[in-house]
Structures are given as structure tokens and as C-alpha cells.
Design a protein around this motif. Sequence first.
Motif, PDB file in Angstrom:
ATOM      1  N   SER A  53       0.807  -1.290  -0.122  1.00 12.10           N
ATOM      2  CA  SER A  53       0.062   0.027  -0.217  1.00 12.10           C
ATOM      3  C   SER A  53       0.904   1.538   0.024  1.00 12.10           C
ATOM      4  N   GLY A  54       2.136   1.100   0.049  1.00 15.52           N
ATOM      5  CA  GLY A  54       3.023   2.115   0.056  1.00 15.52           C
ATOM      6  C   GLY A  54       3.482   2.606   1.539  1.00 15.52           C
ATOM      7  N   ALA A  55       2.794   2.218   2.556  1.00 17.44           N
ATOM      8  CA  ALA A  55       3.055   2.493   3.671  1.00 17.44           C
ATOM      9  C   ALA A  55       4.285   2.086   4.400  1.00 17.44           C
ATOM     10  N   LEU A  56       5.239   2.832   5.062  1.00 20.87           N
ATOM     11  CA  LEU A  56       6.404   2.480   5.476  1.00 20.87           C
ATOM     12  C   LEU A  56       6.214   1.404   6.925  1.00 20.87           C
ATOM     13  N   THR A  57       6.868   0.259   6.593  1.00 16.58           N
ATOM     14  CA  THR A  57       6.870  -0.701   7.583  1.00 16.58           C
ATOM     15  C   THR A  57       8.130  -1.375   8.051  1.00 16.58           C
ATOM     16  N   GLY A  58       8.353  -2.649   8.765  1.00 15.45           N
ATOM     17  CA  GLY A  58       9.331  -3.314   8.894  1.00 15.45           C
ATOM     18  C   GLY A  58       9.519  -3.411  10.349  1.00 15.45           C
ATOM     19  N   PHE A  59      10.681  -4.532  10.682  1.00 18.29           N
ATOM     20  CA  PHE A  59      10.991  -4.535  12.062  1.00 18.29           C
ATOM     21  C   PHE A  59      11.552  -3.362  12.751  1.00 18.29           C
ATOM     22  N   ASP A  60      12.412  -2.792  12.212  1.00 21.60           N
ATOM     23  CA  ASP A  60      13.183  -1.476  12.871  1.00 21.60           C
ATOM     24  C   ASP A  60      11.930  -0.277  12.899  1.00 21.60           C
ATOM     25  N   VAL A  61      11.090  -0.280  12.159  1.00 24.38           N
ATOM     26  CA  VAL A  61      10.310   0.535  12.405  1.00 24.38           C
ATOM     27  C   VAL A  61       9.125   0.409  13.174  1.00 24.38           C
ATOM     28  N   GLU A  62       8.953  -0.697  13.566  1.00 24.72           N
ATOM     29  CA  GLU A  62       7.931  -0.955  14.404  1.00 24.72           C
ATOM     30  C   GLU A  62       8.646  -0.751  15.816  1.00 24.72           C
ATOM     31  N   ILE A  63       9.818  -1.174  15.948  1.00 23.58           N
ATOM     32  CA  ILE A  63      10.829  -1.041  17.055  1.00 23.58           C
ATOM     33  C   ILE A  63      10.806   0.312  17.493  1.00 23.58           C
ATOM     34  N   GLY A  64      11.078   1.216  16.363  1.00 29.05           N
ATOM     35  CA  GLY A  64      11.015   2.734  16.516  1.00 29.05           C
ATOM     36  C   GLY A  64       9.623   3.400  16.983  1.00 29.05           C
ATOM     37  N   ARG A  65       8.550   2.803  16.750  1.00 34.56           N
ATOM     38  CA  ARG A  65       7.264   3.150  17.083  1.00 34.56           C
ATOM     39  C   ARG A  65       6.965   2.870  18.417  1.00 34.56           C
ATOM     40  N   GLU A  66       7.445   1.826  18.961  1.00 39.50           N
ATOM     41  CA  GLU A  66       7.096   1.254  20.247  1.00 39.50           C
ATOM     42  C   GLU A  66       8.396   2.285  21.081  1.00 39.50           C
ATOM     43  N   ILE A  67       9.381   2.508  20.831  1.00 37.29           N
ATOM     44  CA  ILE A  67      10.379   3.530  21.657  1.00 37.29           C
ATOM     45  C   ILE A  67       9.589   4.748  21.816  1.00 37.29           C
ATOM     46  N   ALA A  68       9.161   5.280  20.708  1.00 34.21           N
ATOM     47  CA  ALA A  68       8.447   6.832  20.658  1.00 34.21           C
ATOM     48  C   ALA A  68       7.404   6.459  21.765  1.00 34.21           C
ATOM     49  N   LYS A  69       6.615   5.646  21.600  1.00 27.40           N
ATOM     50  CA  LYS A  69       5.372   5.504  22.517  1.00 27.40           C
ATOM     51  C   LYS A  69       5.937   5.524  23.806  1.00 27.40           C
ATOM     52  N   ARG A  70       6.663   4.988  24.327  1.00 30.56           N
ATOM     53  CA  ARG A  70       7.259   4.704  25.696  1.00 30.56           C
ATOM     54  C   ARG A  70       8.098   6.007  26.063  1.00 30.56           C
ATOM     55  N   LEU A  71       8.515   6.775  25.161  1.00 33.33           N
ATOM     56  CA  LEU A  71       9.050   8.241  25.362  1.00 33.33           C
ATOM     57  C   LEU A  71       7.783   9.174  25.760  1.00 33.33           C
ATOM     58  N   GLY A  72       6.685   8.591  25.371  1.00 42.70           N
ATOM     59  CA  GLY A  72       5.552   9.642  25.276  1.00 42.70           C
ATOM     60  C   GLY A  72       5.328  10.575  24.119  1.00 42.70           C
ATOM     61  N   VAL A  73       5.835  10.224  23.146  1.00 40.77           N
ATOM     62  CA  VAL A  73       5.642  11.073  21.915  1.00 40.77           C
ATOM     63  C   VAL A  73       5.513  10.155  20.715  1.00 40.77           C
ATOM     64  N   LYS A  74       5.598  10.762  19.469  1.00 42.00           N
ATOM     65  CA  LYS A  74       5.134  10.195  18.326  1.00 42.00           C
ATOM     66  C   LYS A  74       6.228  10.038  17.438  1.00 42.00           C
ATOM     67  N   ALA A  75       6.610   9.030  16.836  1.00 42.59           N
ATOM     68  CA  ALA A  75       7.718   8.608  15.896  1.00 42.59           C
ATOM     69  C   ALA A  75       7.352   9.202  14.654  1.00 42.59           C
ATOM     70  N   GLU A  76       8.522   9.913  14.043  1.00 43.89           N
ATOM     71  CA  GLU A  76       8.314  10.726  12.851  1.00 43.89           C
ATOM     72  C   GLU A  76       9.540  10.191  11.944  1.00 43.89           C
ATOM     73  N   PHE A  77       9.258   9.297  11.000  1.00 41.23           N
ATOM     74  CA  PHE A  77      10.443   8.746  10.064  1.00 41.23           C
ATOM     75  C   PHE A  77      10.718   9.500   9.064  1.00 41.23           C
ATOM     76  N   LEU A  78      12.222   9.776   8.815  1.00 44.44           N
ATOM     77  CA  LEU A  78      12.810  10.536   7.637  1.00 44.44           C
ATOM     78  C   LEU A  78      13.523   9.751   7.062  1.00 44.44           C
ATOM     79  N   GLU A  79      13.211   9.337   5.685  1.00 47.98           N
ATOM     80  CA  GLU A  79      13.980   8.504   4.767  1.00 47.98           C
ATOM     81  C   GLU A  79      15.192   9.095   4.012  1.00 47.98           C
ATOM     82  N   GLY A  80      16.193   8.352   3.893  1.00 47.40           N
ATOM     83  CA  GLY A  80      17.397   8.605   3.292  1.00 47.40           C
ATOM     84  C   GLY A  80      18.281   7.544   2.746  1.00 47.40           C
ATOM     85  N   ARG A  81      18.953   7.802   1.796  1.00 48.25           N
ATOM     86  CA  ARG A  81      19.942   6.876   1.373  1.00 48.25           C
ATOM     87  C   ARG A  81      21.143   6.284   2.643  1.00 48.25           C
TER      88      ARG A  81
END
Length: 257
Positions: A53-81
Motif C-alpha cells: 500500500s506504500g506504507a512504511l513498515t518493517g521490524f526496525d520501524v515497529e521498534i522505533g514506534r514502540e520506543i517513541a510510544k514509551r518516550l511519550g511522543v510520536k515517531a516521525e520517520f525521515l527516509e534517506g540513502r
Amino acid sequence: MKWLKSLVVAGAVQVLALAGAHAGANLDKIKQTGVFRIGTEGTYAPFTYHDASGALTGFDVEIGREIAKRLGVKAEFLEGRWDGLIAGLDADRYDAVINQVGITEARKAKYDFSNPYIASKAVLIVRGDNDEIKSFADLKGKKSAQTLTSNFGKLAESSGAELVGTDGFDQSIQLVLNGRADATINDSLSFYDFKKHKPDANVKIAAQQENADYSGVIVKKGDPELVAAINKALDEIKADGAYQKIADIYFGQDVSQ
């Protein structure tokens, strides 16, 4: 000489004061803005990629979201080479990079890492009909498809291979499949995920490293408060079962050891 000694002492006090003023500044900023900025490739399945569907996903992405949740904030992913990803920390493009960044002494000299959150082994991948390359030593004089600044690229180069630069795992595998490269050294977990989705692909593992490599969340140097907060979040993720659920989705097993 007393004036010189006083000047040195005054300078030291000023440095300590500045250090104190900046201690925890990044963590404070993250909590104030409500956003944890995470650098990632978005092209490295199964760790960080885009689904159908074009959505960013993956093991590291989900780990990042869980870390952000426990920091009490939202994860914002910025993609790059990959080649410029870690340098983005220096440019303050993001607060951390979560992209299977191997923990090495060279990187630790310039950046700080969280505790490891995943373990993997480097594997040597060749075409299924390649019987010539059976070990890392057999790479000497061969073409190996690699992201040039990665640990895998350095391993291929030290094994005597001629590097063929790529953007990531998918492109490396394709170059091996179409014969434009003899091999690629890459992550065992990426290979198993690839074969899970494409079991008939004509590639195989010819050799693997004996010891596992560990990856961690990488941040700017000298930010112990942020590192401690990330480590605390990782401990919670593992303790409450969230880590195992994510690992089961992508690998079917615990990949922390």
C-alpha cells in the motif's frame, strides 16, 4: 603564571557549565515537541521498507514506534540513502537512526549507541548454481554487490572482492541473480525474509560468519540522557512482550540474541 592558571580554571568552569546546560537537551526537546525524529532507509526489507500500500513498515520501524510510544511522543520517520544516513545526525535532521546500524568501535568513537536490540550474522550469498564461491576467501577477485559504506561492504572488500555499489539488499540480490555480480555479503535475516517471500529465487548461502553482529539505535555523541531513555524503552518492550510480537511477525523467532 597565576593569571594563566586562573584563565584555564575559568575556561574549564565555562565548559562544565555549558555541558550541564546541554545535558538532556535533546531528550527535553523531543518531549517538548512531542516528536521522535528517526532516520531510516525505507528500502531494506524486512527492517525498513514500504508495503504494497506504500506504507512504511518493517521490524526496525515497529521498534522505533514502540520506543517513541514509551518516550511519550510520536515517531516521525525521515527516509534517506544509507550512505548519508548516519551523517544526518550531525546535521540534526533527526534524533536517532534505527536502520540495522551495526555497533562498531569506529562508530562508537563518534556516536553513541543504545543497548543492542537485534543480532544477526553476515552471510555470503551467491547464485544457486554457483559452485565456485564456497567461502569468504573465495571472493578474492570476484564482484560483490554492496552498499559501499556498510559493514558488509567492508567485509567484502577485506576479502579481496571488487565492490559493485548498490542502494541496498534488494538491488544487491538482483545483481547476483542477473549475473552482474558474483555475490553479495548481507544480513542473514534479510536473506531468510527474502526466501520466505520468494522461495524459488535462484540464490543460496555459501558461507556465514561464526559470530553474530549486533545493531543498536544510534544517536549523537554525548547524550547519555537520551540513550538511557531509549534503553529503558527497549527494556520495557522486551519485558511486556511487544518485542516478541514484532519479532514473530517478521522472523518467527526471538532475534535479540
